[in-house]
Enzyme design. Structure first.
Site, PDB file in Angstrom:
ATOM      1  N   LYS A  71      87.714 -48.580  91.396  1.00 16.63           N
ATOM      2  CA  LYS A  71      88.704 -48.677  92.481  1.00 16.63           C
ATOM      3  C   LYS A  71      88.470 -47.610  93.546  1.00 16.63           C
ATOM      4  O   LYS A  71      87.808 -46.604  93.278  1.00 16.63           O
ATOM      5  CB  LYS A  71      90.113 -48.575  91.895  1.00 16.63           C
ATOM      6  CG  LYS A  71      90.374 -47.260  91.193  1.00 16.63           C
ATOM      7  CD  LYS A  71      91.590 -47.336  90.281  1.00 16.63           C
ATOM      8  CE  LYS A  71      91.832 -45.984  89.646  1.00 16.63           C
ATOM      9  NZ  LYS A  71      92.742 -46.064  88.481  1.00 16.63           N
TER      10      LYS A  71
ATOM     11  N   TYR B  22      94.354 -22.508 114.525  1.00 11.70           N
ATOM     12  CA  TYR B  22      95.712 -22.944 114.853  1.00 11.70           C
ATOM     13  C   TYR B  22      96.723 -22.231 113.957  1.00 11.70           C
ATOM     14  O   TYR B  22      96.481 -22.084 112.751  1.00 11.70           O
ATOM     15  CB  TYR B  22      95.868 -24.440 114.588  1.00 11.70           C
ATOM     16  CG  TYR B  22      95.123 -25.335 115.541  1.00 11.70           C
ATOM     17  CD1 TYR B  22      95.212 -25.180 116.919  1.00 11.70           C
ATOM     18  CD2 TYR B  22      94.350 -26.384 115.046  1.00 11.70           C
ATOM     19  CE1 TYR B  22      94.539 -26.032 117.778  1.00 11.70           C
ATOM     20  CE2 TYR B  22      93.681 -27.246 115.887  1.00 11.70           C
ATOM     21  CZ  TYR B  22      93.777 -27.064 117.260  1.00 11.70           C
ATOM     22  OH  TYR B  22      93.124 -27.920 118.096  1.00 11.70           O
TER      23      TYR B  22
HETATM   24  C1  LIG Z   1      92.116 -45.527  87.313  1.00  7.95           C
HETATM   25  C2  LIG Z   1      92.370 -46.129  86.018  1.00  7.95           C
HETATM   26  C3  LIG Z   1      91.494 -45.900  84.941  1.00  7.95           C
HETATM   27  C4  LIG Z   1      90.318 -44.943  85.006  1.00  7.95           C
HETATM   28  O1  LIG Z   1      90.720 -43.614  84.899  1.00  7.95           O
HETATM   29  P1  LIG Z   1      89.645 -42.414  84.812  1.00  7.95           P
HETATM   30  O2  LIG Z   1      90.447 -41.227  84.485  1.00  7.95           O
HETATM   31  O3  LIG Z   1      89.011 -42.329  86.166  1.00  7.95           O
HETATM   32  O4  LIG Z   1      88.656 -42.765  83.774  1.00  7.95           O
HETATM   33  C5  LIG Z   1      91.728 -46.592  83.764  1.00  7.95           C
HETATM   34  N1  LIG Z   1      92.770 -47.450  83.650  1.00  7.95           N
HETATM   35  C6  LIG Z   1      93.630 -47.685  84.661  1.00  7.95           C
HETATM   36  C7  LIG Z   1      94.750 -48.630  84.473  1.00  7.95           C
HETATM   37  C8  LIG Z   1      93.467 -47.023  85.875  1.00  7.95           C
HETATM   38  O5  LIG Z   1      94.329 -47.247  86.858  1.00  7.95           O
END
Ligand SMILES: *Cc1c(COP(=O)(O)O)cnc(C)c1O
Length: 374
Positions: free
Chosen positions: A38, A267
């Site tokens: 993702k 800034y």
């Molecule tokens: C993002 C996610 C993972 C992966 O998690 P990691 O810590 O990056 O391995 C697994 N399961 C679900 C449902 C997620 O949303």
């Protein structure tokens, strides 16, 4: 490398391959690997990472939007694609047309999905999420079995997975994770009483933290996102020897200037020189997605730490190179990565601004050029 760009990201594909091999060597036999890609594989590039994960034998890929799934399909990634979360009614039709696996967590969604599946003359693969305590997606554990059985009765739906997700899997205190495992086990035991339904179901629960630290929660498959990228989700979870980060974020010194006593930097005037200082100006700031910081953290120049001074701007950042006398205009700067003996990880950057490494990585703008090295 990247010499014409003011800032860029390098991704080391051969280290990615090494990381995947080390993970697979660490995995119990027969445990399946679902690659979580993702948010562009946390900013690393979903297609590139997918190609390696699939070549190495991932049994499934997971993303969190329909658009992400389409991108992988269009890139000819041949692997079943699972989409986390919930789909709108409109999205369900696209999922079914494209054979994406999606979640059906209640009977209304089951009804809609079944009708669309029937229209397309398909028996579609779906999964069900059990909420064992994260209070996010899914059906609450204490009413899960009933709902799973009712969903399994729809003639055009094929339940091939039942999963849960941990609220805290990578910290030392596993009390709640163990309670979630207990709740999930209870569901599994009930589901298994109905052999016909249970037969086709893969059970899964673990993200990277669970994979590393909760061997009793491996079930049939683990869902791993961050570990192949060479990053550990916490400072305390188990280590696998040889796994290293594959992403480096780099820039170059744009100019150098000398500060007089009393000069201010940036800034908001958050830094005031109390002695003469030498400052390197970098041609990047929070506009790249690098966090906004004030007198916090450092970058690497000539293999040494140069502290960030003042508040970084959208397109500029100032660092103190008084103690790195050899610094010149055009020198390579490491924002995340390694130079000489020094290293800055996404976890380090996250600690400077009170967040997690996932947040740092997914904020890095997709417009930053990515250079993939073999
Ligand atoms: C993002 C996610 C993972 C992966 O998690 P990691 O810590 O990056 O391995 C697994 N399961 C679900 C449902 C997620 O949303």
């Amino acid at each position: 490398m990247g010499s014409t760009e003011p800032f860029w990201i390098e991704i080391n594909i051969s280290q990615l391959r090494k990381n995947i091999k080390l993970i697979q060597a660490d995995m119990p036999k027969n445990l399946r690997l679902c690659s979580v890609l993702k948010n562009q594989a946390y900013g690393h590039g979903a297609v590139k990472v997918a190609q390696e994960m699939v070549a190495a034998g991932s049994s499934q890929i997971a993303v969190s939007t329909l658009q992400e799934a389409m991108e992988l399909k269009n890139a000819k990634i041949h692997c079943p694609i699972l989409i986390f979360g919930e789909r709108t009614s409109l999205e369900i039709e696209s999922c079914i047309e494209n054979d994406f696996i999606f979640f059906v967590n209640d009977s209304a969604v089951a009804e809609i999905s079944n009708t669309i599946a029937k229209k397309h003359g398909k028996k579609v693969e779906i999964q069900i999420e059990v909420d064992t305590g994260l209070s996010r997606y899914g059906v609450r554990w204490d009413s899960a079995v009933e709902i799973i059985e009712s969903i399994a009765h729809f003639s055009h739906l094929n339940v091939t997975g039942v999963m849960t997700h941990f609220a805290m899997s990578d910290e030392l205190d596993k009390t709640f994770a163990n309670e979630q495992i207990r709740r999930f086990d209870e569901c599994i035991e009930q589901i298994r009483k109905n052999k016909k339904i249970a037969e086709s179901i893969l059970f899964h629960a673990s993200n990277t933290g669970g994979f590393l630290d909760l061997p009793t929660a491996h079930y049939d498959q683990v869902r791993i996102g961050i570990l192949p990228l060479g990053i550990y989700p916490s400072k305390v979870c188990r280590r696998i020897e040889g796994i290293k980060p594959i992403l480096e974020f780099k820039s170059r010194v744009a100019s150098i200037k000398n500060l007089h006593v009393g000069d201010v930097v940036g800034y908001g005037m958050h830094y005031k020189a109390t002695s003469t200082r030498t400052i390197a100006v970098l041609p990047m700031g929070y506009g790249t997605g690098f966090p906004r910081l004030r007198n916090q953290g450092y970058v690497l120049i000539c293999g040494k730490r140069a502290p960030i001074v003042g508040g970084n701007a959208m397109n500029a950042m100032m660092v103190d190179v008084t103690d790195i006398a050899e610094t010149k205009r055009g020198d390579e700067v490491i924002l995340i990565g390694r130079q000489g003996e020094e290293q800055i990880t996404a976890v380090d950057v996250a600690s400077w601004c009170g967040t997690v490494c996932y947040d740092i990585l997914t904020r890095l703008s997709l417009e930053i050029p990515r250079i993939y090295k073999n």
